[in-house]
Write a protein that holds these residues in place. Structure first.
Motif, PDB file in Angstrom:
ATOM      1  N   SER A   8      37.622  51.211  39.833  1.00 51.33           N
ATOM      2  CA  SER A   8      36.653  51.172  38.738  1.00 51.33           C
ATOM      3  C   SER A   8      37.259  50.476  37.516  1.00 51.33           C
ATOM      4  N   ALA A   9      38.581  50.504  37.367  1.00 49.87           N
ATOM      5  CA  ALA A   9      39.233  49.807  36.262  1.00 49.87           C
ATOM      6  C   ALA A   9      39.071  48.291  36.406  1.00 49.87           C
ATOM      7  N   VAL A  10      39.154  47.785  37.638  1.00 46.42           N
ATOM      8  CA  VAL A  10      38.979  46.345  37.877  1.00 46.42           C
ATOM      9  C   VAL A  10      37.536  45.947  37.584  1.00 46.42           C
ATOM     10  N   VAL A  11      36.594  46.741  38.050  1.00 47.04           N
ATOM     11  CA  VAL A  11      35.174  46.467  37.799  1.00 47.04           C
ATOM     12  C   VAL A  11      34.892  46.511  36.301  1.00 47.04           C
ATOM     13  N   ALA A  12      35.434  47.510  35.613  1.00 44.70           N
ATOM     14  CA  ALA A  12      35.220  47.645  34.175  1.00 44.70           C
ATOM     15  C   ALA A  12      35.829  46.466  33.417  1.00 44.70           C
ATOM     16  N   ARG A  13      37.035  46.049  33.807  1.00 44.02           N
ATOM     17  CA  ARG A  13      37.683  44.916  33.137  1.00 44.02           C
ATOM     18  C   ARG A  13      36.877  43.638  33.333  1.00 44.02           C
ATOM     19  N   ALA A  14      36.352  43.419  34.526  1.00 46.14           N
ATOM     20  CA  ALA A  14      35.522  42.236  34.784  1.00 46.14           C
ATOM     21  C   ALA A  14      34.278  42.267  33.896  1.00 46.14           C
ATOM     22  N   ARG A  15      33.684  43.432  33.745  1.00 45.42           N
ATOM     23  CA  ARG A  15      32.486  43.576  32.899  1.00 45.42           C
ATOM     24  C   ARG A  15      32.820  43.227  31.445  1.00 45.42           C
ATOM     25  N   VAL A  16      33.965  43.730  30.954  1.00 46.97           N
ATOM     26  CA  VAL A  16      34.394  43.439  29.578  1.00 46.97           C
ATOM     27  C   VAL A  16      34.641  41.939  29.410  1.00 46.97           C
ATOM     28  N   LEU A  17      35.316  41.328  30.366  1.00 50.72           N
ATOM     29  CA  LEU A  17      35.587  39.891  30.281  1.00 50.72           C
ATOM     30  C   LEU A  17      34.308  39.070  30.290  1.00 50.72           C
ATOM     31  N   ARG A  18      33.337  39.438  31.119  1.00 50.63           N
ATOM     32  CA  ARG A  18      32.062  38.700  31.142  1.00 50.63           C
ATOM     33  C   ARG A  18      31.380  38.755  29.772  1.00 50.63           C
ATOM     34  N   GLU A  19      31.387  39.924  29.161  1.00 50.60           N
ATOM     35  CA  GLU A  19      30.776  40.075  27.839  1.00 50.60           C
ATOM     36  C   GLU A  19      31.546  39.277  26.786  1.00 50.60           C
ATOM     37  N   THR A  20      32.864  39.330  26.845  1.00 54.94           N
ATOM     38  CA  THR A  20      33.694  38.568  25.909  1.00 54.94           C
ATOM     39  C   THR A  20      33.431  37.073  26.051  1.00 54.94           C
ATOM     40  N   LEU A  21      33.342  36.596  27.269  1.00 51.41           N
ATOM     41  CA  LEU A  21      33.092  35.175  27.512  1.00 51.41           C
ATOM     42  C   LEU A  21      31.688  34.769  27.071  1.00 51.41           C
ATOM     43  N   ARG A  22      30.719  35.650  27.248  1.00 48.12           N
ATOM     44  CA  ARG A  22      29.356  35.362  26.754  1.00 48.12           C
ATOM     45  C   ARG A  22      29.369  35.205  25.232  1.00 48.12           C
ATOM     46  N   LYS A  56      38.004  35.096  36.807  1.00 52.03           N
ATOM     47  CA  LYS A  56      37.875  34.467  38.124  1.00 52.03           C
ATOM     48  C   LYS A  56      38.807  35.136  39.139  1.00 52.03           C
ATOM     49  N   ARG A  57      40.018  35.517  38.715  1.00 53.95           N
ATOM     50  CA  ARG A  57      40.931  36.226  39.623  1.00 53.95           C
ATOM     51  C   ARG A  57      40.361  37.595  40.010  1.00 53.95           C
ATOM     52  N   LEU A  58      39.799  38.307  39.041  1.00 52.91           N
ATOM     53  CA  LEU A  58      39.211  39.620  39.331  1.00 52.91           C
ATOM     54  C   LEU A  58      38.002  39.489  40.259  1.00 52.91           C
ATOM     55  N   GLU A  59      37.159  38.491  40.009  1.00 55.63           N
ATOM     56  CA  GLU A  59      35.991  38.287  40.871  1.00 55.63           C
ATOM     57  C   GLU A  59      36.420  37.993  42.300  1.00 55.63           C
ATOM     58  N   ARG A  60      37.480  37.231  42.462  1.00 51.20           N
ATOM     59  CA  ARG A  60      37.991  36.929  43.802  1.00 51.20           C
ATOM     60  C   ARG A  60      38.487  38.207  44.470  1.00 51.20           C
ATOM     61  N   ALA A  61      39.211  39.032  43.722  1.00 55.61           N
ATOM     62  CA  ALA A  61      39.725  40.284  44.281  1.00 55.61           C
ATOM     63  C   ALA A  61      38.579  41.217  44.656  1.00 55.61           C
ATOM     64  N   LEU A  62      37.548  41.264  43.840  1.00 55.30           N
ATOM     65  CA  LEU A  62      36.410  42.139  44.105  1.00 55.30           C
ATOM     66  C   LEU A  62      35.610  41.699  45.328  1.00 55.30           C
ATOM     67  N   VAL A  75      33.701  31.181  47.631  1.00 54.92           N
ATOM     68  CA  VAL A  75      32.843  30.323  46.816  1.00 54.92           C
ATOM     69  C   VAL A  75      32.804  30.929  45.404  1.00 54.92           C
ATOM     70  N   PRO A  76      33.627  30.405  44.483  1.00 54.40           N
ATOM     71  CA  PRO A  76      33.739  31.015  43.152  1.00 54.40           C
ATOM     72  C   PRO A  76      32.414  31.157  42.409  1.00 54.40           C
ATOM     73  N   ARG A  77      31.566  30.141  42.483  1.00 51.74           N
ATOM     74  CA  ARG A  77      30.293  30.178  41.753  1.00 51.74           C
ATOM     75  C   ARG A  77      29.423  31.343  42.200  1.00 51.74           C
ATOM     76  N   LYS A  78      29.521  31.679  43.486  1.00 48.21           N
ATOM     77  CA  LYS A  78      28.706  32.763  44.039  1.00 48.21           C
ATOM     78  C   LYS A  78      29.455  34.089  44.078  1.00 48.21           C
ATOM     79  N   ARG A  79      30.748  34.046  43.757  1.00 48.11           N
ATOM     80  CA  ARG A  79      31.590  35.242  43.735  1.00 48.11           C
ATOM     81  C   ARG A  79      31.626  35.956  45.082  1.00 48.11           C
ATOM     82  N   ARG A  80      31.627  35.171  46.148  1.00 46.51           N
ATOM     83  CA  ARG A  80      31.670  35.740  47.500  1.00 46.51           C
ATOM     84  C   ARG A  80      32.199  34.681  48.457  1.00 46.51           C
ATOM     85  N   PHE A  81      32.403  35.102  49.700  1.00 49.65           N
ATOM     86  CA  PHE A  81      32.803  34.150  50.726  1.00 49.65           C
ATOM     87  C   PHE A  81      31.584  33.434  51.268  1.00 49.65           C
ATOM     88  N   CYS A  82      31.809  32.253  51.818  1.00 52.28           N
ATOM     89  CA  CYS A  82      30.742  31.506  52.474  1.00 52.28           C
ATOM     90  C   CYS A  82      30.118  32.408  53.536  1.00 52.28           C
TER      91      CYS A  82
END
Length: 136
Positions: A8-22, A56-62, A75-82
């Motif tokens: 949940s810490a990784v998910v929370a950090r990704a959420r914070v980063l998305r908001e910061t980047l927005r 991007k590293r966190l999204e890949r790990a998730l 596929v980074p843009r889709k945040r998932r594997f092909c």
């Protein structure tokens, strides 16, 4: 622990980063009316770039690992594997097989732009145009 992709810490950090980047993107557009954030803007600001790369590293790990018998290309843009089925005897689908065969220069360039969420339009060398979409 924090290294567990499902943490949940990784998910929370990704959420914070998305908001910061927005917010960074919004601030950039307010400071430069009519302009949109581009790869050049992100790279020019070390803090912005570091946050973007961390996200991007966190999204890949998730994303975990590809499903059995599925293409192993993330596929980074889709945040998932092909989602395509891997070709017989390989780990990639027919579209991504260049990564298995080591002949991926053109695809790597396209995927690097995709990872940075930048759309490019290639024209003549004298009239190259780059159009950028905002970072997530």
């Amino acid at each position: 622990g924090d290294d567990d992709p499902s943490s949940s810490a990784v998910v929370a950090r990704a959420r914070v980063l998305r908001e910061t980047l927005r917010r960074r993107d919004d601030d950039y557009e307010v400071d430069r009316p009519g302009a949109r954030a581009s790869l050049d803007a992100i790279v020019a600001d070390p803090a912005w770039l570091a946050e973007y790369e961390e996200l991007k590293r966190l999204e890949r790990a998730l994303a975990g690992e590809p499903g059995e018998g599925r293409c192993a290309r993330y596929v980074p843009r889709k945040r998932r594997f092909c989602a395509a089925k891997a070709r017989d005897g390989g780990t990639m689908c027919s579209r991504h097989r260049a990564f298995e065969e080591g002949d991926a220069d053109e695809t790597l360039c396209r995927d690097a732009n995709e990872m940075l969420n930048v759309a490019t339009t290639t024209t003549t060398a004298d009239d190259a145009t780059t159009t950028a979409r905002s970072a997530p």
